[in-house]
Scaffold this motif. Sequence first.
Motif, PDB file in Angstrom:
ATOM      1  N   ASP A   1      -4.954  22.371   0.177  1.00  0.00           N
ATOM      2  CA  ASP A   1      -6.315  21.829   0.193  1.00  0.00           C
ATOM      3  C   ASP A   1      -6.949  21.873   1.577  1.00  0.00           C
ATOM      4  O   ASP A   1      -8.064  21.396   1.777  1.00  0.00           O
ATOM      5  N   ASN A   2      -6.234  22.425   2.558  1.00  0.00           N
ATOM      6  CA  ASN A   2      -6.762  22.583   3.908  1.00  0.00           C
ATOM      7  C   ASN A   2      -6.300  23.928   4.446  1.00  0.00           C
ATOM      8  O   ASN A   2      -5.102  24.159   4.636  1.00  0.00           O
TER       9      ASN A   2
ATOM     10  N   THR B   1     -11.652  23.035   3.124  1.00  0.00           N
ATOM     11  CA  THR B   1     -11.030  23.303   1.830  1.00  0.00           C
ATOM     12  C   THR B   1     -11.291  24.740   1.419  1.00  0.00           C
ATOM     13  O   THR B   1     -12.230  25.378   1.918  1.00  0.00           O
TER      14      THR B   1
ATOM     15  N   CYS C   1      -4.746  28.774  -4.170  1.00  0.00           N
ATOM     16  CA  CYS C   1      -4.586  27.599  -3.314  1.00  0.00           C
ATOM     17  C   CYS C   1      -4.382  26.342  -4.152  1.00  0.00           C
ATOM     18  O   CYS C   1      -3.564  25.480  -3.800  1.00  0.00           O
ATOM     19  N   ASP C   2      -5.106  26.239  -5.254  1.00  0.00           N
ATOM     20  CA  ASP C   2      -4.948  25.081  -6.132  1.00  0.00           C
ATOM     21  C   ASP C   2      -3.537  25.049  -6.728  1.00  0.00           C
ATOM     22  O   ASP C   2      -2.907  23.983  -6.793  1.00  0.00           O
TER      23      ASP C   2
ATOM     24  N   GLU D   1     -12.563  25.855  -1.335  1.00  0.00           N
ATOM     25  CA  GLU D   1     -13.887  25.954  -1.954  1.00  0.00           C
ATOM     26  C   GLU D   1     -14.995  25.989  -0.903  1.00  0.00           C
ATOM     27  O   GLU D   1     -15.932  26.798  -0.988  1.00  0.00           O
ATOM     28  N   GLU D   2     -14.892  25.099   0.097  1.00  0.00           N
ATOM     29  CA  GLU D   2     -15.903  25.067   1.161  1.00  0.00           C
ATOM     30  C   GLU D   2     -15.916  26.383   1.929  1.00  0.00           C
ATOM     31  O   GLU D   2     -16.988  26.920   2.247  1.00  0.00           O
TER      32      GLU D   2
ATOM     33  N   VAL E   1      -9.103  30.836  -4.387  1.00  0.00           N
ATOM     34  CA  VAL E   1      -9.241  29.389  -4.581  1.00  0.00           C
ATOM     35  C   VAL E   1      -8.257  28.905  -5.644  1.00  0.00           C
ATOM     36  O   VAL E   1      -7.615  27.849  -5.495  1.00  0.00           O
TER      37      VAL E   1
END
Length: 391
Positions: free
Chosen positions: A87-88, A46, A81-82, A48-49, A78
């Motif tokens: 999310d990947n 993700t 992307c949201d 965030e990760e 981030v």
Amino acid sequence: MSANSPLEETSDSSTKDESQDLASLRSELNAIQERLSTESDLEPITPEEAAEIYLEDRREDLVESTVQDYRRSLDFFVKFCDLEGIDNLNNLSGRTMREYRAWRRSKSSHKTLSPKTMRDEMYLMRNFLGFLEDIEGVETGLANKVQTPELSYEDEVREGHLSKDRANEIIQHLEEYEYATAEHVIWLLLGALGCRRGGVHSLDLEDVHTDRSELFIEFHHRPKGGTTLKNKKAGEREVNVSEEVAEVIDDYIEHNRIEVTDDHGREPLITTTHGRMAKSTISKYIYKWTRPCEIGKDCPHDRDPDECEDAQTIDSASNCPSSQPTHNVRKGYLTAERSNNIPIEMLADRCDVSPEVIKKHYDQRDKTDRRELRQEIYEEVYGDSRGGYLS
């Protein structure tokens, strides 16, 4: 030759066989491409990760303030992307990064980012994606698809700084109306020493020497104590201060400094009721006082300060078109000192900045001005302009 001759029948049969072979090869190629498109060695991750793993990896090489700067930049990615439902990061493409670049430049904040800021942002993204390639988080080669703006020399040099006149107006206003407050001392340290925000943040009471004939301040890199300098141990130095600045600091310590210790048991110079003043608060005081209306000047943007949203609170001060960040105070200091012919080597030691950076960004004099300065220095040292073996 008749239409049904054995030769023609053989030719037709051969052509038919070749067509069947080509069709079979195409079918096999399509099958291989389909398998390649569905089978991937990438590990799902993700946004965030990915950001957290990258920052943790860089933490060994960077001071904490730089890590936090990177975090703020990656927070925009981030967020993008949201907004796009990503999310990947396995699914990122060159087209996605082009869309992010356009969004970051003009839609991510209240103003369009400068070419230099965009260059810095895209350099970070290339490094970030290169790291993700290594850990099989994105397709190989994606980092090279990130476009970074090419800056001309004028773009790199043409960066804002707080003029000497404006800085003097602000400091005089503070001396009259905010004497020996934390805000007054912050402005004096930045305006009289040309140091960075992190330098002000790092100072302890024991670093200030105003009780002897030699008046100076020490800058120390103390990562275990929670404060750092940009150039780490190489940035440690002693810097002289004037009697006037020393007097204001003494009055601040005696009358207005809140007597507290920080989380590491140290006694900071600039304090709040919670301990050492945060860097973000130091920045807010610079944005606050660089608003012309804050020191009683007319608004150059034809706004009514009573109705202008940017004039209402310290938190909104950075939105004012005339407000400036802490770094512009430092740049103004260096620019003014070069205009006063202070030698580059002295400024480099005093302000913890390389001579090359000073020459490129702060020395705006022409070759005649530089020759005349060299003449003055030679005459001061040798009595004329000969020097060297001829002296």
